[in-house]
Design a protein around this motif. Structure first.
Motif, PDB file in Angstrom:
ATOM      1  N   ASP A 211       0.803  -1.223   0.000  1.00 14.05           N
ATOM      2  CA  ASP A 211       0.000   0.000   0.000  1.00 14.05           C
ATOM      3  C   ASP A 211       0.832   1.268   0.000  1.00 14.05           C
TER       4      ASP A 211
ATOM      5  N   ALA B 106       1.790   3.387  -2.278  1.00 11.97           N
ATOM      6  CA  ALA B 106       1.239   4.546  -2.994  1.00 11.97           C
ATOM      7  C   ALA B 106       0.205   5.261  -2.120  1.00 11.97           C
ATOM      8  N   ASP B 107      -0.641   4.466  -1.458  1.00  6.84           N
ATOM      9  CA  ASP B 107      -1.648   5.059  -0.573  1.00  6.84           C
ATOM     10  C   ASP B 107      -1.001   5.814   0.579  1.00  6.84           C
ATOM     11  N   ASP B 108       0.098   5.256   1.102  1.00  7.63           N
ATOM     12  CA  ASP B 108       0.811   5.930   2.189  1.00  7.63           C
ATOM     13  C   ASP B 108       1.287   7.311   1.758  1.00  7.63           C
TER      14      ASP B 108
ATOM     15  N   ILE C 152       0.199   9.156  -0.764  1.00  7.88           N
ATOM     16  CA  ILE C 152      -0.965  10.010  -1.030  1.00  7.88           C
ATOM     17  C   ILE C 152      -1.561  10.543   0.279  1.00  7.88           C
ATOM     18  N   GLU C 153      -1.618   9.653   1.277  1.00  3.81           N
ATOM     19  CA  GLU C 153      -2.147  10.054   2.588  1.00  3.81           C
ATOM     20  C   GLU C 153      -1.296  11.163   3.209  1.00  3.81           C
TER      21      GLU C 153
ATOM     22  N   ASN D 298      -1.971  14.398   1.471  1.00  2.23           N
ATOM     23  CA  ASN D 298      -3.278  14.880   1.909  1.00  2.23           C
ATOM     24  C   ASN D 298      -3.214  15.533   3.271  1.00  2.23           C
TER      25      ASN D 298
ATOM     26  N   SER E  28      -0.407   4.997  -9.947  1.00  2.00           N
ATOM     27  CA  SER E  28      -1.231   5.552  -8.866  1.00  2.00           C
ATOM     28  C   SER E  28      -0.795   6.973  -8.510  1.00  2.00           C
TER      29      SER E  28
ATOM     30  N   TYR F 205      -2.701  10.659  -9.256  1.00  2.00           N
ATOM     31  CA  TYR F 205      -3.001  11.592  -8.175  1.00  2.00           C
ATOM     32  C   TYR F 205      -2.397  12.971  -8.452  1.00  2.00           C
TER      33      TYR F 205
END
Ligand code: C2E
Ligand code: CA
Ligand code: CA
Ligand code: CA
Length: 279
Positions: free
Chosen positions: A127, A129-131, A133-134, A137, A168, A172
């Motif tokens: 995860d 990419a999500d990290d 992005i988070e 954010n 990803s 974004y």
């Protein structure tokens, strides 16, 4: 001869043992440093060569030892990668540098971007990419002002999870750079196959410009290639005005190096911005 062979083994054994002990000791110290937040981030400007304006900064991590001395990343990043400590280190670097970027934007330098180094090991995390992005954010910085630098190795490996990561973060709105371009076993096809927005010409090619003919040819070739593929360029390790002149003439737009500034702590960034970009 047999006896001698055995002795050689013994010495070899001892050397390995000593190496290992030293390494374990270093891991322990690094883990302690991460927990005690003895890390800090330095920033090196990226400069638009034609106008000499700072367009952004690269975040470069430092380890501040107990006695205040600075340990450079080459001495602990490889170890951090092997031990998984790269994860908390990178989270720290992202949090800290995004926070700084936010502040520079609030000072009015809204055009600035931040580049962070991502090691290949991190892309194996499902995860990741999500990290990233988070973190972007949380810091409320525009994704378009965040650039991720990946070394060539990542592109050569060509693993599906890596490709997914790249798409990803691009979706974004973040930028993606190939770091140290030209030093690996470059297969130029990956410039076409991956969603890359810029490439950084490795310092080893810039170092002996303009006199070294091979380096001049290689640099020229990389610049033409990037232009044809519509990829941005950054030349690393610029130390002389002659190098700037060579690169400008060949339309390499951006550069980084000691000629402009060494990496500096955050407190010194505003001074650099005043010097280069005015207020
Ligand atoms: P890099 O990403 O290629 O960073 C550029 C390195 O070249 C930096 O060394 C910088 O101080 C140095 N440099 C810049 N301009 C010049 C110049 O004009 N002359 C010379 N001689 N050197 C110049 P630094 O800060 O010691 O970083 C070394 C490497 O450690 C980086 O190479 C990067 O691969 C890694 N690194 C640093 N911070 C991080 C991080 O937060 N995460 C990860 N994964 N790796 C990092
Ligand atoms: Ca880099
Ligand atoms: Ca580099
Ligand atoms: Ca490097």
């Amino acid at each position: 001869a047999k006896e001698q062979g055995r002795n050689t083994y013994k010495i070899y054994d001892k050397a390995i043992h000593k190496d290992l002990t030293k390494k374990l000791e270093l891991v322990k110290r690094l883990r302690h440093a991460v927990n005690k937040q003895q890390l800090t981030v330095y920033y090196q400007p990226k400069v638009e060569l034609s106008s000499r304006r700072i367009t952004g900064f690269e975040a470069l991590v430092r380890w501040v030892d107990e006695d205040g001395s600075i340990i450079p990343p080459d001495q602990f990043i490889p170890l951090a990668e092997d031990t998984g400590l790269i994860i908390p280190i990178s989270e720290y670097v992202m949090r800290e540098s995004f926070l700084q970027l936010k502040q520079w934007h609030e000072l009015g330098f809204t055009e600035l971007s931040i580049a962070i180094n991502i090691s290949g090991k991190q892309l194996h995390l499902p995860d990741f990419a999500d990290d990233v992005i988070e973190k972007v954010n949380e810091a409320k910085v525009p994704p378009s002002k965040v650039e991720l630098e990946l070394t060539e190795q990542v592109f050569i490996e060509n693993i599906q999870s890596h490709t997914r990561f790249m798409h990803s973060v691009r979706e974004y709105g973040m930028s993606l750079a190939i770091d140290d371009f030209g030093v690996g076993y470059s297969s130029l096809s990956y410039l076409k196959n991956f969603p890359v927005t810029s490439l950084k010409i490795d310092r080893s090619f810039v170092k002996d410009l303009p006199d070294n003919e091979d380096d001049a040819t290689i640099t020229q070739t990389i610049i033409s290639l990037a232009r044809n593929l519509n990829i941005q360029l950054v030349a690393e390790g610029i130390e002389t005005e002659e190098q700037v002149e060579f690169l400008l003439y060949r339309e390499c737009a951006t550069g980084q190096g000691f000629l402009f500034s060494k990496p500096v702590p955050a407190q010194q960034v505003t001074q650099l911005l005043q010097q280069y970009n005015g207020l």
